[in-house]
Write an enzyme that holds these catalytic residues in place. Structure first.
Site, PDB file in Angstrom:
ATOM      1  N   LYS A  15      -9.339   1.278   9.652  1.00 12.77           N
ATOM      2  CA  LYS A  15      -8.555   0.427  10.570  1.00 12.77           C
ATOM      3  C   LYS A  15      -8.456   1.062  11.951  1.00 12.77           C
ATOM      4  CE  LYS A  15      -8.832  -1.911   7.419  1.00 12.77           C
ATOM      5  NZ  LYS A  15      -9.488  -1.571   6.169  1.00 12.77           N
ATOM      6  N   VAL A  53     -16.339  -6.243   1.234  1.00 12.77           N
ATOM      7  CA  VAL A  53     -15.299  -5.928   2.215  1.00 12.77           C
ATOM      8  C   VAL A  53     -15.712  -4.736   3.081  1.00 12.77           C
ATOM      9  CG1 VAL A  53     -12.829  -5.707   2.470  1.00 12.77           C
ATOM     10  CG2 VAL A  53     -13.736  -6.604   0.361  1.00 12.77           C
ATOM     11  N   ALA A  93     -22.910  -0.098   0.439  1.00  5.92           N
ATOM     12  CA  ALA A  93     -21.519  -0.516   0.170  1.00  5.92           C
ATOM     13  C   ALA A  93     -21.585  -1.579  -0.914  1.00  5.92           C
ATOM     14  CB  ALA A  93     -20.879  -1.053   1.444  1.00  5.92           C
ATOM     15  N   GLY A 135     -19.983  -1.758  -3.880  1.00  5.94           N
ATOM     16  CA  GLY A 135     -18.888  -1.667  -4.839  1.00  5.94           C
ATOM     17  C   GLY A 135     -18.524  -0.222  -5.156  1.00  5.94           C
ATOM     18  N   ARG A 136     -17.457  -0.059  -5.934  1.00  3.58           N
ATOM     19  CA  ARG A 136     -16.972   1.277  -6.285  1.00  3.58           C
ATOM     20  C   ARG A 136     -16.781   1.358  -7.794  1.00  3.58           C
ATOM     21  NH1 ARG A 136     -15.075   4.384  -2.093  1.00  3.58           N
ATOM     22  NH2 ARG A 136     -13.484   5.381  -3.396  1.00  3.58           N
ATOM     23  N   ALA A 177      -5.096  -0.780  -2.157  1.00  8.55           N
ATOM     24  CA  ALA A 177      -4.073   0.258  -2.068  1.00  8.55           C
ATOM     25  C   ALA A 177      -2.695  -0.265  -2.477  1.00  8.55           C
ATOM     26  CB  ALA A 177      -4.031   0.795  -0.643  1.00  8.55           C
ATOM     27  N   HIS A 200       8.371 -20.827  18.103  1.00 11.00           N
ATOM     28  CA  HIS A 200       7.314 -21.405  18.934  1.00 11.00           C
ATOM     29  C   HIS A 200       7.218 -20.645  20.246  1.00 11.00           C
ATOM     30  CE1 HIS A 200       4.679 -24.301  20.819  1.00 11.00           C
ATOM     31  NE2 HIS A 200       5.468 -24.261  21.885  1.00 11.00           N
TER      32      HIS A 200
HETATM   33  P1  FAD Z   1      -7.492   6.918  -4.641  1.00 12.59           P
HETATM   34  O1  FAD Z   1      -6.928   6.581  -3.326  1.00 12.59           O
HETATM   35  O2  FAD Z   1      -8.969   6.901  -4.784  1.00 12.59           O
HETATM   36  O3  FAD Z   1      -6.948   8.369  -4.999  1.00 12.59           O
HETATM   37  C1  FAD Z   1      -7.342   9.048  -6.138  1.00 12.59           C
HETATM   38  C2  FAD Z   1      -7.246  10.543  -5.896  1.00 12.59           C
HETATM   39  O4  FAD Z   1      -7.390  11.214  -7.140  1.00 12.59           O
HETATM   40  C3  FAD Z   1      -8.335  11.088  -4.994  1.00 12.59           C
HETATM   41  O5  FAD Z   1      -7.777  11.847  -3.939  1.00 12.59           O
HETATM   42  C4  FAD Z   1      -9.196  11.956  -5.900  1.00 12.59           C
HETATM   43  O6  FAD Z   1      -9.715  13.072  -5.223  1.00 12.59           O
HETATM   44  C5  FAD Z   1      -8.190  12.380  -6.969  1.00 12.59           C
HETATM   45  N1  FAD Z   1      -8.771  12.721  -8.265  1.00 12.59           N
HETATM   46  C6  FAD Z   1      -9.717  12.046  -8.960  1.00 12.59           C
HETATM   47  N2  FAD Z   1      -9.923  12.634 -10.167  1.00 12.59           N
HETATM   48  C7  FAD Z   1      -9.083  13.698 -10.225  1.00 12.59           C
HETATM   49  C8  FAD Z   1      -8.811  14.686 -11.211  1.00 12.59           C
HETATM   50  N3  FAD Z   1      -9.408  14.697 -12.417  1.00 12.59           N
HETATM   51  N4  FAD Z   1      -7.903  15.660 -10.913  1.00 12.59           N
HETATM   52  C9  FAD Z   1      -7.255  15.670  -9.716  1.00 12.59           C
HETATM   53  N5  FAD Z   1      -7.473  14.745  -8.756  1.00 12.59           N
HETATM   54  C10 FAD Z   1      -8.368  13.769  -9.007  1.00 12.59           C
HETATM   55  N6  FAD Z   1      -7.532  -1.022   0.253  1.00 12.59           N
HETATM   56  C11 FAD Z   1      -6.605  -1.792   0.859  1.00 12.59           C
HETATM   57  O7  FAD Z   1      -5.671  -2.260   0.197  1.00 12.59           O
HETATM   58  N7  FAD Z   1      -6.675  -2.073   2.199  1.00 12.59           N
HETATM   59  C12 FAD Z   1      -7.684  -1.597   2.973  1.00 12.59           C
HETATM   60  O8  FAD Z   1      -7.723  -1.859   4.175  1.00 12.59           O
HETATM   61  C13 FAD Z   1      -8.677  -0.784   2.362  1.00 12.59           C
HETATM   62  N8  FAD Z   1      -9.686  -0.280   3.090  1.00 12.59           N
HETATM   63  C14 FAD Z   1     -10.619   0.524   2.485  1.00 12.59           C
HETATM   64  C15 FAD Z   1     -11.675   1.011   3.246  1.00 12.59           C
HETATM   65  C16 FAD Z   1     -12.645   1.815   2.669  1.00 12.59           C
HETATM   66  C17 FAD Z   1     -13.784   2.344   3.502  1.00 12.59           C
HETATM   67  C18 FAD Z   1     -12.537   2.151   1.286  1.00 12.59           C
HETATM   68  C19 FAD Z   1     -13.552   3.055   0.645  1.00 12.59           C
HETATM   69  C20 FAD Z   1     -11.505   1.665   0.516  1.00 12.59           C
HETATM   70  C21 FAD Z   1     -10.535   0.832   1.106  1.00 12.59           C
HETATM   71  N9  FAD Z   1      -9.488   0.290   0.374  1.00 12.59           N
HETATM   72  C22 FAD Z   1      -8.563  -0.511   0.977  1.00 12.59           C
HETATM   73  C23 FAD Z   1      -9.342   0.558  -1.065  1.00 12.59           C
HETATM   74  C24 FAD Z   1      -8.281   1.661  -1.289  1.00 12.59           C
HETATM   75  O9  FAD Z   1      -8.661   2.819  -0.597  1.00 12.59           O
HETATM   76  C25 FAD Z   1      -8.135   1.930  -2.770  1.00 12.59           C
HETATM   77  O10 FAD Z   1      -7.860   0.735  -3.455  1.00 12.59           O
HETATM   78  C26 FAD Z   1      -7.003   2.913  -3.016  1.00 12.59           C
HETATM   79  O11 FAD Z   1      -7.216   4.120  -2.341  1.00 12.59           O
HETATM   80  C27 FAD Z   1      -6.830   3.171  -4.511  1.00 12.59           C
HETATM   81  O12 FAD Z   1      -5.771   4.052  -4.689  1.00 12.59           O
HETATM   82  P2  FAD Z   1      -5.694   4.998  -5.966  1.00 12.59           P
HETATM   83  O13 FAD Z   1      -4.418   5.746  -5.808  1.00 12.59           O
HETATM   84  O14 FAD Z   1      -5.946   4.233  -7.188  1.00 12.59           O
HETATM   85  O15 FAD Z   1      -6.935   6.016  -5.815  1.00 12.59           O
HETATM   86  P1  NAI Z   2     -17.282  -5.226  -2.868  1.00 14.56           P
HETATM   87  O1  NAI Z   2     -17.233  -5.453  -4.315  1.00 14.56           O
HETATM   88  O2  NAI Z   2     -16.289  -5.865  -1.979  1.00 14.56           O
HETATM   89  O3  NAI Z   2     -18.711  -5.667  -2.302  1.00 14.56           O
HETATM   90  C1  NAI Z   2     -19.910  -5.132  -2.762  1.00 14.56           C
HETATM   91  C2  NAI Z   2     -20.999  -6.115  -2.442  1.00 14.56           C
HETATM   92  O4  NAI Z   2     -22.239  -5.492  -2.694  1.00 14.56           O
HETATM   93  C3  NAI Z   2     -20.928  -7.373  -3.298  1.00 14.56           C
HETATM   94  O5  NAI Z   2     -20.982  -8.509  -2.484  1.00 14.56           O
HETATM   95  C4  NAI Z   2     -22.133  -7.224  -4.218  1.00 14.56           C
HETATM   96  O6  NAI Z   2     -22.681  -8.465  -4.591  1.00 14.56           O
HETATM   97  C5  NAI Z   2     -23.075  -6.412  -3.353  1.00 14.56           C
HETATM   98  N1  NAI Z   2     -24.082  -5.671  -4.100  1.00 14.56           N
HETATM   99  C6  NAI Z   2     -23.893  -4.952  -5.244  1.00 14.56           C
HETATM  100  N2  NAI Z   2     -25.066  -4.394  -5.639  1.00 14.56           N
HETATM  101  C7  NAI Z   2     -25.989  -4.751  -4.718  1.00 14.56           C
HETATM  102  C8  NAI Z   2     -27.369  -4.491  -4.576  1.00 14.56           C
HETATM  103  N3  NAI Z   2     -28.044  -3.742  -5.455  1.00 14.56           N
HETATM  104  N4  NAI Z   2     -28.025  -5.023  -3.521  1.00 14.56           N
HETATM  105  C9  NAI Z   2     -27.357  -5.781  -2.610  1.00 14.56           C
HETATM  106  N5  NAI Z   2     -26.047  -6.076  -2.706  1.00 14.56           N
HETATM  107  C10 NAI Z   2     -25.358  -5.555  -3.738  1.00 14.56           C
HETATM  108  O7  NAI Z   2     -17.307  -3.638  -2.700  1.00 14.56           O
HETATM  109  P2  NAI Z   2     -17.221  -2.727  -1.418  1.00 14.56           P
HETATM  110  O8  NAI Z   2     -17.421  -3.507  -0.175  1.00 14.56           O
HETATM  111  O9  NAI Z   2     -18.108  -1.579  -1.711  1.00 14.56           O
HETATM  112  O10 NAI Z   2     -15.729  -2.246  -1.460  1.00 14.56           O
HETATM  113  C11 NAI Z   2     -15.202  -1.580  -2.628  1.00 14.56           C
HETATM  114  C12 NAI Z   2     -13.766  -1.901  -2.823  1.00 14.56           C
HETATM  115  O11 NAI Z   2     -12.982  -1.351  -1.785  1.00 14.56           O
HETATM  116  C13 NAI Z   2     -13.516  -3.390  -2.828  1.00 14.56           C
HETATM  117  O12 NAI Z   2     -13.302  -3.794  -4.146  1.00 14.56           O
HETATM  118  C14 NAI Z   2     -12.301  -3.596  -2.016  1.00 14.56           C
HETATM  119  O13 NAI Z   2     -11.263  -4.097  -2.798  1.00 14.56           O
HETATM  120  C15 NAI Z   2     -11.924  -2.229  -1.470  1.00 14.56           C
HETATM  121  N6  NAI Z   2     -11.792  -2.349  -0.025  1.00 14.56           N
HETATM  122  C16 NAI Z   2     -10.760  -3.100   0.452  1.00 14.56           C
HETATM  123  C17 NAI Z   2     -10.617  -3.306   1.797  1.00 14.56           C
HETATM  124  C18 NAI Z   2      -9.520  -4.171   2.271  1.00 14.56           C
HETATM  125  O14 NAI Z   2      -8.602  -4.443   1.506  1.00 14.56           O
HETATM  126  N7  NAI Z   2      -9.527  -4.632   3.510  1.00 14.56           N
HETATM  127  C19 NAI Z   2     -11.531  -2.703   2.771  1.00 14.56           C
HETATM  128  C20 NAI Z   2     -12.607  -1.971   2.149  1.00 14.56           C
HETATM  129  C21 NAI Z   2     -12.694  -1.788   0.800  1.00 14.56           C
END
Ligand code: FAD
Ligand code: NAI
Length: 466
Positions: A56, A187, A273, A275-276, A321, A445
């Site tokens: 962000k 996303v 990107a 998925g995760r 998150a 408004h």
């Molecule tokens: P995480 O935040 O992944 O935290 C898990 C932690 O556990 C990590 O620090 C990891 O190192 C630690 N860990 C793992 N295994 C172990 C272990 N065995 N022992 C000790 N520590 C360990 N979500 C939103 O809602 N809004 C957004 O705008 C948004 N933007 C995003 C942008 C990007 C680029 C990415 C990648 C993700 C984004 N997300 C967003 C998704 C969001 O980051 C995740 O949904 C959120 O962080 C999940 O929280 P969590 O606590 O489950 O895990």
């Molecule tokens: P995503 O699931 O949103 O998108 C992944 C995309 O990749 C999908 O459209 C899928 O069809 C495509 N894809 C998968 N395999 C492929 C392949 N082999 N070739 C081409 N396309 C392929 O996952 P993304 O963007 O990686 O984000 C992971 C997670 O992080 C999301 O689930 C999202 O919830 C979270 N996130 C949330 C944000 C927010 O809330 N604003 C911002 C960024 C991430």
């Protein structure tokens, strides 16, 4: 050392669970293995370090740059030659991240939560579960909350390395890649693609699915694709199969197949990107894991092991998150003996592109598939005075309400500040409001929120300004 609660992972799921548990008087420890590039332990997980917050920060910087370049002159503001200092943008991002992660460390101290840096593993379960930490410590805890999050998914045709990077790499580019390839129009692909496109990259997105944003309401995804394709610098390919990828010192070449046949392009950087995946392995041999790698939990986030809970990205549901945090609060409260619940039906989703996209509840497609009778209302931002004044009169608000009871079932927004506007819909749905409730509430408004008001009026065919 013995604790009431041990939380594994200090992301928005884990740190919030730890704070709530401590607030409720439970002796709490939180263990996280994460370290920053200087080898210092950092709290906040993916979200604060390499997710929500840094993305962000860069979205804001790049949006400001684009506004100065493309929009200021229409306001009568003339600026001289403008430029970009990516180093300064990255330094600003880092400062914001640091202030947040230090903030969590402060909150842990304030709430007397012990914090351990290291990798945790549940070695044995019992009245007190035994947890080993990679630094050699052993702790015991009556309750365990697993909040280990998720990691970027690799795809076999484009493994990470060289010029092929994940989202963390794409948040740290030191210069603007002239040609940026992104695999996945999800996303992350759209948000990080927006950052670098606004700063000057030619962005090519390669998406496997034939539809754009299939998780969003159909009308919203159609409008989003139209808006993206209108912007210079995007090239979005759908229905793509990635065939191969060769990374050299100069460029990365990607070959793919789509409806037009086999194609190839070269990029300066390629971001995967796609998925995760949940971080569910190596935590305990006794945990039940589903076929997609999620730790199996019930609606209260209880795992198959007694007094062991799992929350956030490592369990089913959207990887968001705020969803992780809400589950964290629920679990801490359940552990302390309170009745607590979390409603998965009203988790808002936001995509921070321009225009922003946000929604909560059911899509029109969901309702049709479930055979639920509904009425739909829609209002465009072109008819909203505030959006016009902002120069952001794109998109619309769409409201879906039960045909019989008028209860709001879903709200879908594409347009300015959709991320903020969606909160009104979340509140309304949390209190089981009807579209008539929103229609009968006064809205300031001129404000963007009037579009929500008008969408609610439109459900009953009585919008005022269209
Ligand atoms: P995480 O935040 O992944 O935290 C898990 C932690 O556990 C990590 O620090 C990891 O190192 C630690 N860990 C793992 N295994 C172990 C272990 N065995 N022992 C000790 N520590 C360990 N979500 C939103 O809602 N809004 C957004 O705008 C948004 N933007 C995003 C942008 C990007 C680029 C990415 C990648 C993700 C984004 N997300 C967003 C998704 C969001 O980051 C995740 O949904 C959120 O962080 C999940 O929280 P969590 O606590 O489950 O895990
Ligand atoms: P995503 O699931 O949103 O998108 C992944 C995309 O990749 C999908 O459209 C899928 O069809 C495509 N894809 C998968 N395999 C492929 C392949 N082999 N070739 C081409 N396309 C392929 O996952 P993304 O963007 O990686 O984000 C992971 C997670 O992080 C999301 O689930 C999202 O919830 C979270 N996130 C949330 C944000 C927010 O809330 N604003 C911002 C960024 C991430």
């Amino acid at each position: 050392m013995r604790y009431d609660v041990a939380v594994i992972g200090a992301g928005p799921g884990g740190y919030v669970a730890a704070i709530r548990a401590a607030q409720l008087g439970l002796r709490t420890v939180c263990i996280d293995e994460r370290m920053d590039e200087d080898g210092k332990a950092v709290l906040g997980g993916t979200c604060l370090n390499v997710g929500c917050i840094p993305s962000k920060a860069l979205l804001e910087s790049s949006e400001n740059y684009e506004k100065v370049r493309e929009e200021f002159s229409s306001h009568g503001i003339m600026v001289g030659e403008i430029g970009i200092d990516v180093g300064a943008m990255q330094a600003r991002k880092k400062k914001i991240v640091n202030s947040h992660t230090n903030g969590i460390a402060f909150l842990f101290k304030k709430n007397r939560i012990d914090s351990i840096q290291g990798r945790a593993r549940i070695e044995a379960t019992g009245e007190f579960h035994r947890i080993s930490v990679s630094d050699g410590q052993e702790i015991e805890a009556r309750h365990v909350v697993i909040a280990t999050g998720s990691s970027p998914r690799q795809i076999p045709a484009a493994p990470f390395g060289g010029r092929v990077t994940d989202s963390s790499g794409a948040l740290s580019f030191e210069s603007v890649p002239q040609r940026l390839g992104i695999i996945g129009a999800g996303v992350i692909g759209l948000e990080l693609g927006s950052v670098w496109r606004r700063l000057g990259s030619e962005v090519t997105i390669l998406e496997a699915m034939p539809e754009f944003l299939p998780m969003a309401d159909g009308k919203i995804s159609k409008e989003a694709l139209r808006q993206f394709r209108k912007n210079k610098g995007w090239s979005i390919h759908l229905g793509v199969e990635i065939l191969s990828c060769e990374s050299s010192a100069e460029a990365v070449g990607v070959s793919w197949r789509d409806a037009k046949g086999e194609q190839r392009a070269e990029f300066d950087q390629l971001v995967v990107a796609a998925g995760r995946i949940p971080n569910s392995s190596g935590i305990s041999d006794a945990l039940k894991i589903d076929s997609r790698g999620h730790i199996e939990v019930d609606e209260c986030c209880r795992t198959n092991l007694s007094r062991v809970y799992a929350i956030g990205d490592v369990v089913r549901g959207p990887m968001l998150a705020h969803k992780a945090s809400e589950e964290g609060v629920m679990v801490a409260e359940i552990i302390s003996g309170m009745k607590s619940r979390f409603d998965p039906g009203i988790v808002p989703s936001v995509i921070y592109t321009a225009p922003e996209i946000a929604w909560v509840g059911k899509t029109e497609e969901d309702l049709k598939a479930a055979g639920i009778e509904y009425r739909a209302g829609q209002f465009p931002f072109t008819a909203n005075g505030r959006a016009q004044a902002m120069g952001a009169a794109q998109g619309f608000v769409k409201m879906l309400a039960d045909a019989e009871t008028d209860r709001i079932l879903g709200v879908h927004i594409i347009g300015p500040h959709a991320s903020e506007l969606v909160s009104e819909a979340v509140v309304a749905m949390a209190f089981s409001a009807s579209s008539e409730d929103i229609a009968s509430i006064i809205h300031a408004h001129p404000s963007l929120s009037e579009a929500m008001h008008e969408a609610a009026l439109s459900v009953d065919g009585r919008a005022m300004h269209i």
